[in-house]
Each structure stands twice: as structure tokens, then as C-alpha cells.
Scaffold this active site. Structure first.
Site, PDB file in Angstrom:
ATOM      1  N   GLY A  14       0.778  -1.244   0.000  1.00  0.00           N
ATOM      2  CA  GLY A  14       0.000   0.000   0.000  1.00  0.00           C
ATOM      3  C   GLY A  14       0.802   1.282   0.000  1.00  0.00           C
ATOM      4  O   GLY A  14       0.312   2.310   0.472  1.00  0.00           O
ATOM      5  N   SER A  15       2.012   1.252  -0.560  1.00  0.00           N
ATOM      6  CA  SER A  15       2.776   2.512  -0.592  1.00  0.00           C
ATOM      7  C   SER A  15       2.115   3.524  -1.531  1.00  0.00           C
ATOM      8  O   SER A  15       2.154   4.736  -1.278  1.00  0.00           O
ATOM      9  CB  SER A  15       4.237   2.270  -0.979  1.00  0.00           C
ATOM     10  N   ASN A  16       1.467   3.044  -2.586  1.00  0.00           N
ATOM     11  CA  ASN A  16       0.741   3.973  -3.474  1.00  0.00           C
ATOM     12  C   ASN A  16      -0.493   4.543  -2.771  1.00  0.00           C
ATOM     13  O   ASN A  16      -0.811   5.718  -2.936  1.00  0.00           O
ATOM     14  CB  ASN A  16       0.366   3.269  -4.780  1.00  0.00           C
ATOM     15  N   ASN A 109      -5.858   3.205 -12.733  1.00  0.00           N
ATOM     16  CA  ASN A 109      -4.880   2.179 -12.318  1.00  0.00           C
ATOM     17  C   ASN A 109      -3.460   2.719 -12.502  1.00  0.00           C
ATOM     18  O   ASN A 109      -3.215   3.573 -13.356  1.00  0.00           O
ATOM     19  CB  ASN A 109      -5.064   0.928 -13.182  1.00  0.00           C
ATOM     20  N   HIS A 111       0.361   1.341 -13.411  1.00  0.00           N
ATOM     21  CA  HIS A 111       1.081   0.158 -13.896  1.00  0.00           C
ATOM     22  C   HIS A 111       2.578   0.501 -13.982  1.00  0.00           C
ATOM     23  O   HIS A 111       2.936   1.557 -14.513  1.00  0.00           O
ATOM     24  CB  HIS A 111       0.554  -0.274 -15.268  1.00  0.00           C
ATOM     25  N   ASP A 152      -4.947  -3.745 -18.634  1.00  0.00           N
ATOM     26  CA  ASP A 152      -4.031  -2.620 -18.914  1.00  0.00           C
ATOM     27  C   ASP A 152      -4.240  -2.002 -20.292  1.00  0.00           C
ATOM     28  O   ASP A 152      -3.288  -1.522 -20.912  1.00  0.00           O
ATOM     29  CB  ASP A 152      -2.559  -3.076 -18.778  1.00  0.00           C
ATOM     30  N   GLU A 181       6.030   6.141  -9.645  1.00  0.00           N
ATOM     31  CA  GLU A 181       4.609   5.823  -9.396  1.00  0.00           C
ATOM     32  C   GLU A 181       4.043   6.732  -8.301  1.00  0.00           C
ATOM     33  O   GLU A 181       2.915   7.198  -8.390  1.00  0.00           O
ATOM     34  CB  GLU A 181       4.452   4.366  -8.935  1.00  0.00           C
TER      35      GLU A 181
END
Ligand code: GRF
Length: 209
Positions: A14-16, A109, A111, A152, A181
Site C-alpha cells: 500500500g505505498s501507493n 490504475n 502500472h 491494462d 509511481e
């Protein structure tokens, strides 16, 4: 402008997710996370949600073994929370088509490659960076995109390149890409929340005035 109500779907560390939380807390994103849904019971992302008083829910194979019931549960929760935007932040599942249809151009999303390279079925996590190194390309990067029915394949919102060095390993490359990211995903969420993204077929117009 109304504050956008966000659901973040996760599967792991969950760093994003954390970058979205941080950018909401510092006022950069005009949104609020109404729920974090994890496909993994032990995901550290759920702990991050808890620490910031965000509702965290596990919906996975363990508590909903039937795939239709699992998806219906997610759909019900999204409706209850009146969600405007779904963010897939390291969500290791392909989203159900019904959800994609219900939230057309409202699902984002991240990627870890430059789509359409090194993406699609089977390209997730470290496999992406391994494929980049095996191929020998000199550039990779990160892509933020809207989600459609494919893997994607939805319209691209933002992309940023990362150079591949000869000495790079899967770990060093993953680290470099992750750094990008963490800038790109909150930026995509920010622009969405400010109604600054317009989809024209496959192309996304960015209002950067
Ligand atoms: C990220 O590299 C993301 O692009 C990929 O999975 C990773 C998730 O990392 N799909 P985190 O859970 O956000 O730390």
C-alpha cells in the site's frame, strides 16, 4: 466543486495508497477516501488505512469464495459509499466487467511500465521488471490509465520514463519505478478530482491551465 469520494483497491503493502492519503492530508488532492478494499486479509495497506481513520475492508477469496458474491459485495459497498472514483493501487486482480461498466472512465490504475510495453495478463509485480531486464530495453517507466474491460488496455492519462542502467536488478528497477509511481498516481487522482481529465476515445485530454 464537490469533493470526490474515493475507493482505493489494494492487495499488498500500500505505498501507493499512502501517497494518496498524504496528498489528501496536505491539501493537494481535493478528495476523500471513503473506503479501502483489500483482496488480501493481511495486506499492510489495511493497516495504513486504519492509522489514518479510513475504513478498511477485506473482500477476498477467504470470506467470499464465490466470485459473483465477491463482486456483488464490492459493488454494493461502492454504491453505499457513493463512490465517484475507484483507484487501483497495487490491486492484484482483474476488475469485474460489471464494475468497469458501472464506473466507466472513473477507475484509475497505476502500472509499473510504459504501456503498451510489458503489460497485460501475467505482467504484474516483479514480473514486469524482470521482463524489462530480460528484453534489454533502455527505458521503462510508469503509466496511470483509466481501466476498461481489458488488462491494462484503457486510455492513458500520464506516463513517465525511467532509464534502465546496465547494473539494474529487478529490485533496483522496481525501486526507481516505484518512486515515479508515487508522483504519477497522486497526480492522476488530483487531476480527476479537479475535473481536469477528458476522455476522447482512446485519448485523454489534460486540462493543465
Ligand atoms: C506497484 O508497483 C504497482 O504499480 C503494482 O504493484 C505495486 C504495488 O505497490 N501494480 P504498493 O502496494 O502500492 O506499495
Amino acid at each position: 466543486m464537490q469533493i470526490k469520494r474515493i475507493a482505493v483497491l489494494v492487495s499488498g503493502r500500500g505505498s501507493n495508497l499512502q501517497t494518496i492519503i498524504d496528498n489528501i492530508e496536505n491539501g493537494s488532492i481535493n478528495g476523500s477516501i471513503e473506503v479501502v478494499i483489500s483482496s488480501q486479509k493481511e495486506a499492510y495497506a489495511l493497516e495504513r488505512a486504519r492509522k489514518h481513520n479510513v475504513d478498511g475492508v477485506y473482500i477476498g477469496k477467504g470470506n467470499f469464495p464465490d466470485i459473483d458474491e465477491r463482486n456483488d459485495k464490492i459493488i454494493k459497498l461502492l454504491a453505499e459509499k457513493e463512490i465517484d472514483l475507484i483507484v487501483l493501487a497495487g490491486y492484484m486482480n482483474i476488475l469485474n466487467e460489471k464494475i468497469v461498466r458501472l464506473y466507466r472512465n472513473r477507475i484509475i490504475n497505476i502500472h509499473p511500465s510504459l504501456i503498451p510495453s510489458f503489460c497485460g495478463r501475467g505482467f504484474y509485480g516483479e514480473r514486469v521488471h524482470k521482463a524489462v531486464l530480460d528484453y534489454g530495453v533502455k527505458l521503462t517507466g510508469a503509466t496511470v490509465h483509466f481501466v476498461d474491460e481489458g488488462a491494462d488496455t484503457g486510455p492513458v492519462i500520464f506516463q513517465k520514463a525511467v532509464e534502465v542502467d546496465f547494473d539494474d536488478t529487478v529490485e533496483t528497477l522496481a525501486k526507481k519505478v516505484l518512486k515515479v509511481e508515487h508522483k504519477l498516481l497522486p497526480l492522476g487522482v488530483k487531476f480527476f478530482c479537479e475535473d481536469r481529465l477528458r476522455v476522447h476515445g482512446r485519448r485523454v485530454e489534460i486540462d493543465d491551465k
